[in-house]
Scaffold this motif. Structure first.
Motif, mmCIF file in Angstrom:
data_model
loop_
_atom_site.group_PDB
_atom_site.id
_atom_site.type_symbol
_atom_site.label_atom_id
_atom_site.label_comp_id
_atom_site.label_asym_id
_atom_site.label_seq_id
_atom_site.Cartn_x
_atom_site.Cartn_y
_atom_site.Cartn_z
ATOM 1 N N PRO A 177 0.790 -1.249 0.000
ATOM 2 C CA PRO A 177 0.000 0.000 0.000
ATOM 3 C C PRO A 177 0.817 1.292 0.000
ATOM 4 N N PRO A 178 1.855 1.428 0.837
ATOM 5 C CA PRO A 178 2.606 2.696 0.790
ATOM 6 C C PRO A 178 3.229 2.963 -0.579
ATOM 7 N N GLU A 179 3.820 1.935 -1.190
ATOM 8 C CA GLU A 179 4.420 2.111 -2.504
ATOM 9 C C GLU A 179 3.363 2.384 -3.564
ATOM 10 N N ASN A 180 2.181 1.781 -3.388
ATOM 11 C CA ASN A 180 1.084 2.054 -4.321
ATOM 12 C C ASN A 180 0.701 3.516 -4.308
ATOM 13 N N MET A 181 0.691 4.125 -3.130
ATOM 14 C CA MET A 181 0.342 5.545 -3.031
ATOM 15 C C MET A 181 1.374 6.399 -3.746
ATOM 16 N N TYR A 182 2.653 6.075 -3.557
ATOM 17 C CA TYR A 182 3.705 6.822 -4.250
ATOM 18 C C TYR A 182 3.619 6.597 -5.759
ATOM 19 N N TYR A 183 3.301 5.379 -6.144
ATOM 20 C CA TYR A 183 3.167 5.066 -7.561
ATOM 21 C C TYR A 183 2.041 5.880 -8.193
ATOM 22 N N LEU A 184 0.910 5.958 -7.522
ATOM 23 C CA LEU A 184 -0.217 6.735 -8.036
ATOM 24 C C LEU A 184 0.099 8.230 -8.070
ATOM 25 N N ALA A 185 0.851 8.701 -7.074
ATOM 26 C CA ALA A 185 1.268 10.105 -7.085
ATOM 27 C C ALA A 185 2.166 10.387 -8.286
ATOM 28 N N ALA A 186 3.073 9.451 -8.579
ATOM 29 C CA ALA A 186 3.929 9.610 -9.752
ATOM 30 C C ALA A 186 3.102 9.607 -11.031
ATOM 31 N N GLN A 187 2.089 8.727 -11.084
ATOM 32 C CA GLN A 187 1.241 8.664 -12.264
ATOM 33 C C GLN A 187 0.420 9.943 -12.442
ATOM 34 N N ALA A 188 0.015 10.565 -11.340
ATOM 35 C CA ALA A 188 -0.737 11.816 -11.425
ATOM 36 C C ALA A 188 0.119 12.910 -12.076
ATOM 37 N N SER A 189 1.392 12.998 -11.679
ATOM 38 C CA SER A 189 2.292 13.973 -12.310
ATOM 39 C C SER A 189 2.489 13.654 -13.782
ATOM 40 N N GLN A 190 2.620 12.372 -14.095
ATOM 41 C CA GLN A 190 2.803 11.985 -15.491
ATOM 42 C C GLN A 190 1.530 12.252 -16.305
ATOM 43 N N GLY A 191 0.368 12.082 -15.677
ATOM 44 C CA GLY A 191 -0.877 12.401 -16.355
ATOM 45 C C GLY A 191 -0.955 13.868 -16.738
ATOM 46 N N PHE A 192 -0.498 14.752 -15.847
ATOM 47 C CA PHE A 192 -0.459 16.183 -16.151
ATOM 48 C C PHE A 192 0.491 16.457 -17.304
ATOM 49 N N PHE A 193 1.635 15.805 -17.282
ATOM 50 C CA PHE A 193 2.635 15.947 -18.350
ATOM 51 C C PHE A 193 2.049 15.531 -19.699
ATOM 52 N N LEU A 194 1.352 14.404 -19.729
ATOM 53 C CA LEU A 194 0.754 13.914 -20.969
ATOM 54 C C LEU A 194 -0.390 14.812 -21.431
ATOM 55 N N ALA A 195 -1.137 15.369 -20.468
ATOM 56 C CA ALA A 195 -2.203 16.312 -20.821
ATOM 57 C C ALA A 195 -1.615 17.542 -21.504
ATOM 58 N N LEU A 196 -0.482 18.021 -21.014
ATOM 59 C CA LEU A 196 0.177 19.161 -21.664
ATOM 60 C C LEU A 196 0.695 18.779 -23.042
ATOM 61 N N ALA A 197 1.245 17.559 -23.154
ATOM 62 C CA ALA A 197 1.718 17.104 -24.466
ATOM 63 C C ALA A 197 0.567 17.078 -25.466
ATOM 64 N N ALA A 198 -0.596 16.619 -25.017
ATOM 65 C CA ALA A 198 -1.776 16.619 -25.885
ATOM 66 C C ALA A 198 -2.234 18.041 -26.189
ATOM 67 N N SER A 199 -2.091 18.951 -25.225
ATOM 68 C CA SER A 199 -2.537 20.334 -25.416
ATOM 69 C C SER A 199 -1.783 21.039 -26.534
ATOM 70 N N GLY A 200 -0.607 20.522 -26.872
ATOM 71 C CA GLY A 200 0.088 21.053 -28.034
ATOM 72 C C GLY A 200 -0.773 20.961 -29.281
ATOM 73 N N GLY A 201 -1.629 19.924 -29.346
ATOM 74 C CA GLY A 201 -2.533 19.791 -30.472
ATOM 75 C C GLY A 201 -3.601 20.864 -30.497
ATOM 76 N N ILE A 202 -4.002 21.350 -29.319
ATOM 77 C CA ILE A 202 -4.966 22.455 -29.260
ATOM 78 C C ILE A 202 -4.330 23.717 -29.826
ATOM 79 N N TRP A 203 -3.071 23.984 -29.444
ATOM 80 C CA TRP A 203 -2.352 25.141 -30.007
ATOM 81 C C TRP A 203 -2.276 25.026 -31.520
ATOM 82 N N LEU A 204 -1.971 23.825 -32.021
ATOM 83 C CA LEU A 204 -1.886 23.624 -33.463
ATOM 84 C C LEU A 204 -3.243 23.833 -34.122
ATOM 85 N N ASN A 205 -4.309 23.375 -33.484
ATOM 86 C CA ASN A 205 -5.658 23.566 -34.011
ATOM 87 C C ASN A 205 -5.985 25.046 -34.150
#
Length: 279
Positions: free
Chosen positions: A233-261
């Motif tokens: 469980p403790p490592e799972n929480m850290y893993y999910l926290a890491a995934q949340a940061s990566q999700g934000f990163f990927l959302a920004l990567a996708a947002s580049g397509g909005i700028w292009l649009n």
């Protein structure tokens, strides 16, 4: 940017800003990861700390730099594209100072993802404020962009451990490059106006995070990746926290397509022939 001197000054400032953020915040991310690893141990606690700085603080700082440098400017389409190029060049040069020489496949992925994140920085730090009154529309109540982005993340990250297991730098980086390009394509195709820009970025982050979490389960089943299904469980929480940061990163990567649009919308508006009056 009315004069050549103004264009050069802002371009040089963006380049320097990208370089300094890459060096200072990039090194901070590495140092924090090593500190957490040696102080507290655990793989995912140090990874969560690294991602929080490298994927969140780094990108937010770049958006702030773009806002400070370009606030009040009226850029042409060409000048916006130039801003993306110089910001990306500054970031990549900053990384070159403390990373080993990349392979051609790694360089390709770095160039693609860094360009997309520069596009997102221009979108959130400049384009949203400068062009929203002219280009914004009331968004229809559909989540096509978020849904397809989340599905793309799910597909690529479920596949990623199996490709990485082949031990090929070329295949792994080509897969990541394909993932990055697909996110831009999805956002460019399915962006249909702003309802609330902040809400949309939050939703896009949530959908990318959901895709990452589900992909982790698939990766555990298909490739025995050993993440959510086996971590304590403790490592799972850290893993999910890491995934949340990566999700934000990927959302920004996708947002580049909005700028292009939005940029393509402006190109089409300029290219559209002016209607002649009847008679």
């Amino acid at each position: 940017m009315k004069t050549g001197e103004g264009v050069f000054f802002r371009a040089a400032t963006l380049f320097a800003g990208g370089f300094l953020v890459s060096v200072l915040v990039g090194n901070l991310a590495v140092d924090l990861r090593m500190y957490v690893l040696t102080r507290f141990g655990g793989v995912y606690s140090s990874l969560a700390a690294y991602y929080a700085v490298h994927y969140v603080l780094f990108q937010l700082t770049l958006i702030a730099v773009v806002y400070l440098v370009l606030h009040g400017s009226r850029l042409t389409r060409t000048q916006e594209a130039l801003a993306v190029v110089v910001l990306t060049a500054g970031k990549l040069l900053g990384r070159a100072g403390f990373e080993a020489a990349p392979t051609p496949a790694q360089l390709l992925f770095s160039l693609v993802i860094s360009t997309q994140l520069s596009m997102a920085s221009l979108l959130l730090g400049y384009s949203l404020h400068a062009h929203r009154p002219a280009s914004a529309e009331v968004r229809k109540s559909d989540w096509s962009l978020e849904t397809y982005a989340g599905m793309a993340v799910l597909f690529w990250f479920a596949l990623m451990p199996g490709v990485d297991a082949l031990g090929s730098d070329l295949y792994s980086n080509l897969l990541r490059t394909g993932m990055a390009i697909s996110l831009v394509g999805v956002a460019c195709r399915f962006f249909n106006g702003w309802e609330n820009p902040v809400r949309r970025v939050v939703l896009l982050t949530a959908f990318c995070l959901a895709g990452l979490v589900i992909a982790s389960l698939f990766a555990d089943i298909l490739w025995r990746a050993g993440t959510l299904t086996v971590l304590p469980p403790p490592e799972n929480m850290y893993y999910l926290a890491a995934q949340a940061s990566q999700g934000f990163f990927l959302a920004l990567a996708a947002s580049g397509g909005i700028w292009l649009n939005l940029l393509l919308q402006r190109v089409r508006q300029v290219a559209a022939p002016t209607a002649k009056p009847a008679g």
